[in-house]
Design a protein around this motif. Structure first.
Motif, PDB file in Angstrom:
ATOM      1  N   ILE A  37       0.869  -1.169   0.000  1.00 31.46           N
ATOM      2  CA  ILE A  37       0.000   0.000   0.000  1.00 31.46           C
ATOM      3  C   ILE A  37       0.909   1.223   0.000  1.00 31.46           C
ATOM      4  CG2 ILE A  37      -1.685   1.313   1.327  1.00 31.46           C
ATOM      5  CD1 ILE A  37      -2.702  -1.380   2.447  1.00 31.46           C
ATOM      6  N   LYS A  38       0.772   2.068  -1.002  1.00 28.67           N
ATOM      7  CA  LYS A  38       1.655   3.221  -1.159  1.00 28.67           C
ATOM      8  C   LYS A  38       0.953   4.479  -0.629  1.00 28.67           C
ATOM      9  CE  LYS A  38       4.037   1.146  -5.092  1.00 28.67           C
ATOM     10  NZ  LYS A  38       4.365   1.238  -6.530  1.00 28.67           N
ATOM     11  N   LEU A  39       1.452   4.956   0.505  1.00 26.33           N
ATOM     12  CA  LEU A  39       0.865   6.120   1.157  1.00 26.33           C
ATOM     13  C   LEU A  39       1.617   7.384   0.747  1.00 26.33           C
ATOM     14  CD1 LEU A  39       0.298   4.766   4.792  1.00 26.33           C
ATOM     15  CD2 LEU A  39      -1.332   4.839   2.885  1.00 26.33           C
ATOM     16  N   ALA A  40       0.865   8.408   0.358  1.00 20.47           N
ATOM     17  CA  ALA A  40       1.462   9.690  -0.029  1.00 20.47           C
ATOM     18  C   ALA A  40       1.991  10.400   1.206  1.00 20.47           C
ATOM     19  CB  ALA A  40       0.431  10.559  -0.729  1.00 20.47           C
ATOM     20  N   PRO A  69       7.030  10.156  -1.177  1.00 17.85           N
ATOM     21  CA  PRO A  69       6.929  11.622  -1.162  1.00 17.85           C
ATOM     22  C   PRO A  69       6.047  12.110  -2.314  1.00 17.85           C
ATOM     23  CG  PRO A  69       9.201  10.926  -0.839  1.00 17.85           C
ATOM     24  CD  PRO A  69       8.431   9.692  -1.229  1.00 17.85           C
ATOM     25  N   ALA A  70       5.150  13.042  -2.001  1.00 21.07           N
ATOM     26  CA  ALA A  70       4.221  13.544  -3.019  1.00 21.07           C
ATOM     27  C   ALA A  70       3.874  14.996  -2.715  1.00 21.07           C
ATOM     28  CB  ALA A  70       2.951  12.697  -3.050  1.00 21.07           C
ATOM     29  N   GLY A  71       3.700  15.801  -3.750  1.00 19.75           N
ATOM     30  CA  GLY A  71       3.278  17.186  -3.588  1.00 19.75           C
ATOM     31  C   GLY A  71       1.772  17.271  -3.387  1.00 19.75           C
ATOM     32  N   SER A  72       1.326  18.364  -2.802  1.00 16.57           N
ATOM     33  CA  SER A  72      -0.098  18.524  -2.490  1.00 16.57           C
ATOM     34  C   SER A  72      -0.990  18.394  -3.717  1.00 16.57           C
ATOM     35  CB  SER A  72      -0.334  19.887  -1.836  1.00 16.57           C
ATOM     36  OG  SER A  72       0.274  19.941  -0.571  1.00 16.57           O
ATOM     37  N   PHE A  73      -0.569  18.981  -4.845  1.00 16.86           N
ATOM     38  CA  PHE A  73      -1.374  18.897  -6.059  1.00 16.86           C
ATOM     39  C   PHE A  73      -0.992  17.715  -6.946  1.00 16.86           C
ATOM     40  CE2 PHE A  73      -1.710  23.664  -5.276  1.00 16.86           C
ATOM     41  CZ  PHE A  73      -2.926  23.533  -4.609  1.00 16.86           C
ATOM     42  N   PRO A  74       0.303  17.423  -7.158  1.00 16.83           N
ATOM     43  CA  PRO A  74       0.657  16.270  -7.992  1.00 16.83           C
ATOM     44  C   PRO A  74       0.135  14.938  -7.455  1.00 16.83           C
ATOM     45  CG  PRO A  74       2.553  17.724  -7.743  1.00 16.83           C
ATOM     46  CD  PRO A  74       1.494  18.243  -6.812  1.00 16.83           C
ATOM     47  N   GLN A  75      -0.133  14.847  -6.146  1.00 20.52           N
ATOM     48  CA  GLN A  75      -0.578  13.566  -5.595  1.00 20.52           C
ATOM     49  C   GLN A  75      -1.863  13.060  -6.256  1.00 20.52           C
ATOM     50  OE1 GLN A  75      -2.176  13.503  -1.573  1.00 20.52           O
ATOM     51  NE2 GLN A  75      -2.633  15.687  -1.664  1.00 20.52           N
ATOM     52  N   TYR A  76      -2.700  13.960  -6.736  1.00 23.84           N
ATOM     53  CA  TYR A  76      -3.992  13.521  -7.263  1.00 23.84           C
ATOM     54  C   TYR A  76      -3.845  12.722  -8.557  1.00 23.84           C
ATOM     55  CZ  TYR A  76      -5.672  16.695  -3.730  1.00 23.84           C
ATOM     56  OH  TYR A  76      -5.891  17.314  -2.522  1.00 23.84           O
ATOM     57  N   SER A  77      -2.813  13.019  -9.344  1.00 21.96           N
ATOM     58  CA  SER A  77      -2.560  12.207 -10.537  1.00 21.96           C
ATOM     59  C   SER A  77      -2.169  10.798 -10.137  1.00 21.96           C
ATOM     60  CB  SER A  77      -1.447  12.844 -11.381  1.00 21.96           C
ATOM     61  OG  SER A  77      -1.846  14.103 -11.871  1.00 21.96           O
ATOM     62  N   GLY A  78      -1.308  10.684  -9.114  1.00 24.91           N
ATOM     63  CA  GLY A  78      -0.899   9.367  -8.643  1.00 24.91           C
ATOM     64  C   GLY A  78      -2.038   8.585  -8.029  1.00 24.91           C
ATOM     65  N   LEU A  79      -2.897   9.260  -7.291  1.00 24.05           N
ATOM     66  CA  LEU A  79      -4.058   8.592  -6.699  1.00 24.05           C
ATOM     67  C   LEU A  79      -5.037   8.152  -7.783  1.00 24.05           C
ATOM     68  CD1 LEU A  79      -4.632  11.001  -3.681  1.00 24.05           C
ATOM     69  CD2 LEU A  79      -4.061   8.571  -3.486  1.00 24.05           C
ATOM     70  N   SER A  80      -5.146   8.939  -8.826  1.00 25.22           N
ATOM     71  CA  SER A  80      -6.098   8.622  -9.889  1.00 25.22           C
ATOM     72  C   SER A  80      -5.693   7.390 -10.690  1.00 25.22           C
ATOM     73  CB  SER A  80      -6.256   9.815 -10.839  1.00 25.22           C
ATOM     74  OG  SER A  80      -6.846  10.914 -10.178  1.00 25.22           O
ATOM     75  N   ASP A  81      -4.376   7.199 -10.900  1.00 18.58           N
ATOM     76  CA  ASP A  81      -3.953   6.052 -11.710  1.00 18.58           C
ATOM     77  C   ASP A  81      -3.450   4.874 -10.873  1.00 18.58           C
ATOM     78  OD1 ASP A  81      -1.322   6.659 -10.932  1.00 18.58           O
ATOM     79  OD2 ASP A  81      -0.821   7.637 -12.824  1.00 18.58           O
ATOM     80  N   GLY A  82      -3.512   5.009  -9.543  1.00 15.80           N
ATOM     81  CA  GLY A  82      -3.151   3.888  -8.680  1.00 15.80           C
ATOM     82  C   GLY A  82      -1.679   3.785  -8.351  1.00 15.80           C
ATOM     83  N   THR A  83      -0.845   4.702  -8.851  1.00 19.03           N
ATOM     84  CA  THR A  83       0.564   4.660  -8.454  1.00 19.03           C
ATOM     85  C   THR A  83       0.739   5.135  -7.013  1.00 19.03           C
ATOM     86  OG1 THR A  83       0.896   6.834  -9.477  1.00 19.03           O
ATOM     87  CG2 THR A  83       1.470   4.900 -10.786  1.00 19.03           C
ATOM     88  N   TRP A 251      -7.272   5.672  -3.760  1.00 11.02           N
ATOM     89  CA  TRP A 251      -7.430   5.275  -5.158  1.00 11.02           C
ATOM     90  C   TRP A 251      -8.724   4.476  -5.303  1.00 11.02           C
ATOM     91  CZ3 TRP A 251      -5.557  -0.076  -6.364  1.00 11.02           C
ATOM     92  CH2 TRP A 251      -5.790  -0.429  -7.700  1.00 11.02           C
ATOM     93  N   SER A 252      -9.392   4.608  -6.426  1.00 11.75           N
ATOM     94  CA  SER A 252     -10.711   3.986  -6.608  1.00 11.75           C
ATOM     95  C   SER A 252     -10.677   2.464  -6.520  1.00 11.75           C
ATOM     96  CB  SER A 252     -11.310   4.408  -7.953  1.00 11.75           C
ATOM     97  OG  SER A 252     -10.457   4.012  -9.020  1.00 11.75           O
ATOM     98  N   GLY A 253      -9.512   1.853  -6.777  1.00 12.47           N
ATOM     99  CA  GLY A 253      -9.424   0.395  -6.695  1.00 12.47           C
ATOM    100  C   GLY A 253      -8.979  -0.127  -5.349  1.00 12.47           C
ATOM    101  N   PHE A 254      -8.831   0.760  -4.366  1.00 16.12           N
ATOM    102  CA  PHE A 254      -8.269   0.370  -3.064  1.00 16.12           C
ATOM    103  C   PHE A 254      -9.126  -0.688  -2.365  1.00 16.12           C
ATOM    104  CE2 PHE A 254      -6.968   0.464   1.265  1.00 16.12           C
ATOM    105  CZ  PHE A 254      -5.700   1.012   1.329  1.00 16.12           C
ATOM    106  N   ALA A 255     -10.431  -0.470  -2.304  1.00 14.19           N
ATOM    107  CA  ALA A 255     -11.303  -1.370  -1.538  1.00 14.19           C
ATOM    108  C   ALA A 255     -11.288  -2.784  -2.092  1.00 14.19           C
ATOM    109  CB  ALA A 255     -12.728  -0.817  -1.527  1.00 14.19           C
ATOM    110  N   ASP A 256     -11.204  -2.920  -3.406  1.00 16.12           N
ATOM    111  CA  ASP A 256     -11.173  -4.257  -4.001  1.00 16.12           C
ATOM    112  C   ASP A 256      -9.835  -4.951  -3.765  1.00 16.12           C
ATOM    113  OD1 ASP A 256     -13.749  -4.036  -4.965  1.00 16.12           O
ATOM    114  OD2 ASP A 256     -13.108  -3.205  -6.896  1.00 16.12           O
ATOM    115  N   LYS A 257      -8.761  -4.191  -3.779  1.00 13.88           N
ATOM    116  CA  LYS A 257      -7.437  -4.805  -3.651  1.00 13.88           C
ATOM    117  C   LYS A 257      -7.058  -5.086  -2.199  1.00 13.88           C
ATOM    118  CE  LYS A 257      -2.767  -4.479  -5.496  1.00 13.88           C
ATOM    119  NZ  LYS A 257      -1.895  -3.806  -6.480  1.00 13.88           N
ATOM    120  N   TRP A 258      -7.460  -4.184  -1.291  1.00  9.16           N
ATOM    121  CA  TRP A 258      -7.106  -4.341   0.127  1.00  9.16           C
ATOM    122  C   TRP A 258      -8.358  -4.094   0.979  1.00  9.16           C
ATOM    123  CZ3 TRP A 258      -3.895  -0.612  -2.624  1.00  9.16           C
ATOM    124  CH2 TRP A 258      -2.683  -1.136  -3.082  1.00  9.16           C
ATOM    125  N   PRO A 259      -9.318  -5.030   0.977  1.00 12.23           N
ATOM    126  CA  PRO A 259     -10.604  -4.773   1.652  1.00 12.23           C
ATOM    127  C   PRO A 259     -10.467  -4.393   3.127  1.00 12.23           C
ATOM    128  CG  PRO A 259     -10.742  -6.736   0.284  1.00 12.23           C
ATOM    129  CD  PRO A 259      -9.302  -6.338   0.301  1.00 12.23           C
TER     130      PRO A 259
END
Length: 313
Positions: A37-40, A69-83, A251-259
């Motif tokens: 699980i990759k936490l920002a 490490p993630a920036g306040s705004f760039p993090q949303y791209s990573g959260l959106s694609d699951g990285t 990330w939108s797939g979080f619940a399915d991957k790590w219930p």
């Protein structure tokens, strides 16, 4: 009845099968325990504390965790694609326009409040209630004696409001003008300068009114009063002082991957008091983040263990 070796073997086999089945069920509830699980990890100490606590609790449940490490705004791209898998401290007054678009598209999911009691507005050391009777009511700031106590050579005859540093932006000057207050907003040179002046005012009982926010590590040291803010006349909410929400996003797939991890993060909460104490230990005492967080985990098992138990049972 005394069991024969054959019966004992059968009984043992059944017990082993039951244990394996139970472990299999638990693993299914945990989901993918091999893929971390990759936490920002965001820029400010409070968010780093919250993230470290969340990660350690997920590890207690059996997950692998990476801190990215993630920036306040760039993090949303990573959260959106699951990285990036999750971020646990998003302040609603600092999300830009990327966050609402990703939320509306279903690429990310808001899983609720972190539990912090946020503060923002005009604050003062408690002794100021003797200097300006009527505080925290904002109308106390209209009294000539209060303005005179706060006045400096730069602001006479007005009182001085120590404002955010100029490059942070501020709403104070406009609110002062809208409500015809005898105050002048003077930007601080830096956050460090604000803290130094606050400590000096507390030590010498020198009158001080300042724009401030919480949670902040200095609030573990100094008890501030908070002005009940005057009305905001602007139609633009960004020009008004309002308490931000602090929320958790996955990330939108979080619940399915790590219930089970999903349920743990939904339950995960941090109090402002706890976060302020942990930040103070890091920033004032120089203790390592990981050690400070581990100390909280060790001393607060009664808080976090029920979140884990409820998620994996």
């Amino acid at each position: 009845m005394i069991k024969t070796p054959k019966l004992l073997a059968t009984s043992s086999a059944m017990a082993l099968a039951g244990l394996l089945a139970a472990n299999s069920a638990a693993a299914a509830e945990l989901g993918d325990v091999k893929d971390p699980i990759k936490l920002a990890v965001l820029e400010w100490t409070g968010a780093q504390v919250s993230t470290q606590l969340a990660g350690m609790i997920l590890e207690k449940a059996g997950y692998a965790v990476e801190y990215v490490p993630a920036g306040s705004f760039p993090q949303y791209s990573g959260l959106s694609d699951g990285t990036l898998s999750a971020t646990v401290e998003i302040w609603s007054n600092n999300v830009g326009d990327i966050y609402p678009r990703a939320l509306a598209a279903g690429d990310i999911e808001n899983i609720g409040s972190l539990g912090l009691e946020t503060r923002e507005g005009w604050a003062y050391p408690r002794f100021m209630e003797e200097v300006c009777p009527g505080l925290p009511d904002w109308t106390a700031l209209k009294e000539p004696a209060c303005a005179a106590a706060l006045a400096t050579t730069d602001t006479l005859p007005n009182g001085r409001l120590l404002d955010y540093p100029a490059d942070w932006g501020s709403r104070s000057a406009e609110i002062i003008a809208d409500n015809d207050l005898p105050l002048t907003a003077i930007p601080a040179g830096s956050e460090g300068a604000m803290i130094a002046e606050l400590r000096a005012a507390q030590a010498t009982h020198s009158p001080l009114l300042l724009m401030f926010w919480g949670p902040h590590h200095v609030l573990a040291e100094i008890d501030l009063g908070w002005v009940e803010m005057p009305p905001c006349a602007s139609d633009d909410p960004d020009k008004c002082v309002k308490l931000p929400e602090v929320e958790k996003v996955v990330w939108s797939g979080f619940a399915d991957k790590w219930p089970a991890g999903y349920e743990i993060l939904k339950s995960f909460q941090v109090t402002s008091s706890d976060q302020e104490k942990l930040m103070a230990a890091i920033l004032e005492e120089g203790q390592p983040l990981e050690e400070v967080a581990a100390g909280w985990i060790d001393s607060h098992q009664d808080v976090w263990q029920p979140w884990v138990d409820a998620a994996v049972d």
